[in-house]
Enzyme design. Structure first.
Site, PDB file in Angstrom:
ATOM      1  N   HIS A 373       9.282   4.120   0.452  1.00  0.00           N
ATOM      2  CA  HIS A 373       8.993   2.737   0.060  1.00  0.00           C
ATOM      3  C   HIS A 373       7.517   2.466   0.303  1.00  0.00           C
ATOM      4  CE1 HIS A 373      13.401   1.162   0.736  1.00  0.00           C
ATOM      5  NE2 HIS A 373      13.271   1.862  -0.377  1.00  0.00           N
ATOM      6  N   GLU A 466      -4.327  13.362   4.910  1.00  0.00           N
ATOM      7  CA  GLU A 466      -4.750  12.863   3.592  1.00  0.00           C
ATOM      8  C   GLU A 466      -6.267  12.675   3.494  1.00  0.00           C
ATOM      9  OE1 GLU A 466      -2.922   9.032   2.961  1.00  0.00           O
ATOM     10  OE2 GLU A 466      -3.676   8.220   4.822  1.00  0.00           O
TER      11      GLU A 466
HETATM   12  C1  NOJ Z   1      -0.942   6.379   2.451  1.00  0.00           C
HETATM   13  C2  NOJ Z   1      -0.022   7.263   3.219  1.00  0.00           C
HETATM   14  O1  NOJ Z   1      -0.559   7.578   4.487  1.00  0.00           O
HETATM   15  C3  NOJ Z   1       0.237   8.505   2.415  1.00  0.00           C
HETATM   16  O2  NOJ Z   1       1.038   9.423   3.137  1.00  0.00           O
HETATM   17  C4  NOJ Z   1       0.887   8.123   1.104  1.00  0.00           C
HETATM   18  O3  NOJ Z   1       1.006   9.270   0.299  1.00  0.00           O
HETATM   19  C5  NOJ Z   1       0.026   7.109   0.343  1.00  0.00           C
HETATM   20  N1  NOJ Z   1      -0.335   6.001   1.175  1.00  0.00           N
HETATM   21  C6  NOJ Z   1       0.759   6.565  -0.880  1.00  0.00           C
HETATM   22  O4  NOJ Z   1       1.926   5.909  -0.474  1.00  0.00           O
HETATM   23 CA    CA Z   2      -2.469   6.465   5.568  1.00  0.00          CA
END
Ligand code: NOJ
Ligand code: CA
Length: 671
Positions: A373, A466
């Site tokens: 979500h 990320e």
């Molecule tokens: C930031 C979250 O840390 C990451 O894991 C996710 O893929 C993206 N938002 C998109 O929801």
């Molecule tokens: Ca994040």
């Protein structure tokens, strides 16, 4: 019980109402930490903390201010002081340590002022730190508007500290090492080392219906509590009775002592869930990294990641590699509005994501699905749907949920304000009703509520993997900083495990080429491969992800470590380390052990005694080490795997390259 009243407090208990400076003290069960409360001639409470008879925190203010002339911080007289102690061992349904000892002495000081404000200051002193909280009742009003918190942490002397700047919106910031006196603002956990060599960390425990506490320098190495406000500037809205979270200071003689402490959990209430057998640690992979790299998309287009065909590929991979679950991001409608005020639909899969078929296929292969979500920060949109959306997931047999809050909340509400804290808690409680376990990204910080709500398993709340895909990335010191700072608060879904460290396998995709032009080709992961493996152990998460695209694991010998790794650990121990420099951690799971060690930019060799292994037993140690020529900058993928039989009598010499690490699995041998 090793607690004592000093003379002033004793007189006050006897009814000496006029004495101006009553002083009350409580000490840790082993006697080495002492906490003292004094009330000055204006009736303002102050506290001191000393360790081994040296002052750590001195004459530090307490209390709050409120609107409408209500006085919450002065004019107090002590009415009564009570002492008690506790020594119990309790069980958490999942790691890092299933058994935790809760051993403290408590002092509860009841005060009152001319406005009939009743305040109980409750102090708990453990052998590994202190906690105190405020319990207010103001019978003359129906509600309170809190405008400021006055609590200070006034260090007796300067020291070194490690923290991120305070922000009411994000924790995804780089850590700074600086003298306490030079910190402008900080989020917690705020970790420090004093000139006397004492390690400590300021944080909070059991945060409910209150904004988070951050710290602000007010001069002379004094940090003051700050609270994230509502849009109108009020910090906290309450009825006429409120209890704060615990303000905590972990204290230890060595840096790893902070990690090996359960103080934050001990200050949380016992589990409120009737059953917990549906909550279990597991490993997962996901349709995820491809989107961050830009070779796949969340929205439905020709590069869409969450398609039925791709989902099946990931499920097959999980089934073949002892991985219990697969995450799918970008499966539902709403991603096309990314960047604006997003309005996701949490029960409408994209047309190329056949949820029924994917659920059927996953079940057949014995793999669980982790739902997603992403709210984009649109809380009203999520709150309208979340109960129904969780029911929809559980109707599909999906009991794991990752949430996300990438984006500002509407109308000036802040992520870490009372509004935000209450929202995150509503999600936890709604999920518990649906027997759903949670992994929250862009969360409120962990304050140990997983003891009370063990379905709140893991969260992000720091710069995770990320950042390497689309920024200058996380430096090698970051991963050896997190265990001494962010991870003191609880598990983190960092999502370790990139094997294609230099993004060589995706460099030819058109999207990646465009990004390479933008960042001059500098995006990469700033570690060696062996350190990626070690991070699966070091960066504890009961839901632990192997985050690379599965193509990059297929046929790779080093992936065996993740196949063997068991995230359901019974015991954990940090063996050695210093913030931002290095760390070695071992975790025991069902009789096997997993060790992770890592270093910052400096190469390092650690001699690690294996005396944590069960005496008299033999183990097959599979060692995943940096290769001879490994270096995070120039040769990150050089690694070697060796095996040896070991016992608790042996010592391992763990050689780590610059930006490197080592992972070892110790599997009980039949011999
Ligand atoms: C930031 C979250 O840390 C990451 O894991 C996710 O893929 C993206 N938002 C998109 O929801
Ligand atoms: Ca994040």
């Amino acid at each position: 019980m090793k607690v004592k009243h000093l003379v002033g407090a004793f007189l006050c208990v006897l009814g000496c109402y006029a004495c101006s400076s009553p002083k009350t003290e409580v000490q840790s069960p082993d006697g080495h930490i002492k906490m003292t409360l004094t009330v000055d001639e204006n009736g303002k409470p102050f506290y001191n903390v000393s360790v081994d008879d040296s002052l750590l925190i001195e004459n530090s203010a307490m209390g709050f201010t409120a609107a409408n002339g209500i006085i919450l911080a002065e004019g107090f007289q002590v009415k009564n002081t009570t002492f008690s102690s506790e020594d119990e061992t309790w069980t958490q349904p999942w790691g890092e340590n299933k058994k935790n000892r809760n051993h403290y002495n408590e002092m509860a000081v009841s005060l009152t002022n001319e406005d009939q404000v009743q305040l109980t200051l409750r102090f708990r002193v453990f052998d590994d730190g202190i906690g105190f909280r405020y319990e207010y009742t103001v019978p003359t009003v129906d509600s309170l508007l809190i405008t400021d918190e006055l609590t200070t942490f006034r260090f007796h002397r300067d020291g070194t500290s490690w923290s991120i700047p305070a922000s009411a919106e994000t924790y995804e910031l780089l850590y700074q090492q600086q003298p306490i006196s030079e910190v402008e603002t900080a989020n917690t956990p705020f970790t420090f080392k004093t000139a006397d060599g004492v390690y400590g960390s300021i944080h909070e425990a059991a945060l409910y219906d209150f904004p988070e506490m951050t710290l602000k320098q007010i001069g002379h190495y004094t940090l003051k509590a700050e609270l994230a406000p509502w849009p109108d500037g009020i910090k906290v809205r309450k009825g006429n009775h409120f209890t704060t979270s615990w303000r905590t200071i972990q204290i230890a003689p060595e840096a790893v002592g902070l990690i090996n402490s359960s103080l934050i959990l001990n200050l949380n209430d016992p589990c409120v869930l009737e059953t917990t057998d549906w909550i279990r640690p597991l490993k997962y992979v996901g349709v995820w990294w491809g989107m961050h790299l830009g070779v796949e998309t969340w929205k439905m287009d020709e590069r869409h990641g969450a398609t039925t065909a791709n989902a099946k590929k990931y499920i097959d991979f999980a089934a073949a590699n002892h991985i219990e679950a697969v995450l799918f991001e970008g499966w539902n409608e709403g991603w096309e509005s990314w960047g604006g005020m997003q309005s996701f639909d949490f029960t409408k899969p994209y047309a190329d994501f056949d949820i029924d078929e994917i659920v059927r296929y996953a079940k057949e292969k014995g793999v669980e699905i982790m739902g997603h979500h992403e709210t984009g920060g649109n809380i009203p949109n999520y709150e309208r749907q979340m109960d129904h959306a969780m029911q929809w997931y559980t109707d599909h047999g999906i009991h794991l949920l990752k949430t996300g809050y990438a984006g500002a909340f509407p109308d000036g509400y802040l992520h870490h304000s009372q509004y935000g804290v209450n929202h995150y808690q509503r999600v936890v409680e709604t999920a518990a009703r649906h027997q759903m376990t949670l992994d929250a990204h862009e969360p409120i910080k962990d304050t140990g509520i997983r003891r009370t709500w063990p379905n709140m398993m893991t969260r992000e709340g720091a710069r995770g993997m990320e950042w390497n895909a689309w920024s200058e990335g996380n430096p090698p010191s970051h991963h050896v900083m997190l265990p001494f700072t962010r991870l003191l608060s609880g598990p983190m879904d960092y999502t370790p495990g990139t094997f294609d460290i230099l993004f060589l396998k995706t460099k030819d995709s058109p999207r990646r080429q465009k990004w390479n032009d933008q960042d001059k080709g500098n995006s990469r992961v700033n570690t060696t491969l062996a350190k990626q493996l070690a991070n699966w152990v070091i960066l504890y998460s009961p839901l632990q992800m192997a985050s690379d695209m599965i193509e990059h694991y297929e046929g790779h010998p080093a992936f065996q470590f993740f196949r063997d790794f068991d995230p359901d650990c019974d015991e954990s121990k940090a063996l050695a380390g210093e913030p931002g420099e290095f760390i070695a951690v071992v975790r025991k799971a069902k009789g096997n052990y997993f060790l992770g060690a890592a270093t910052n930019e400096s190469p390092r060799t650690l001699e690690v005694k294996l005396d944590f292994l069960e005496p008299g037993k033999q183990y097959k140690a599979v060692i995943y080490a940096d290769g001879e020529k490994a270096d995070w900058k120039t040769n990150p993928t050089d690694y070697k795997i060796t095996e040896q039989i070991v016992t608790s009598e042996n010592t391992l010499s763990i050689r780590m390259a610059p930006g490197g690490g080592q992972a070892v699995s110790f599997i009980k041998s039949n011999r």
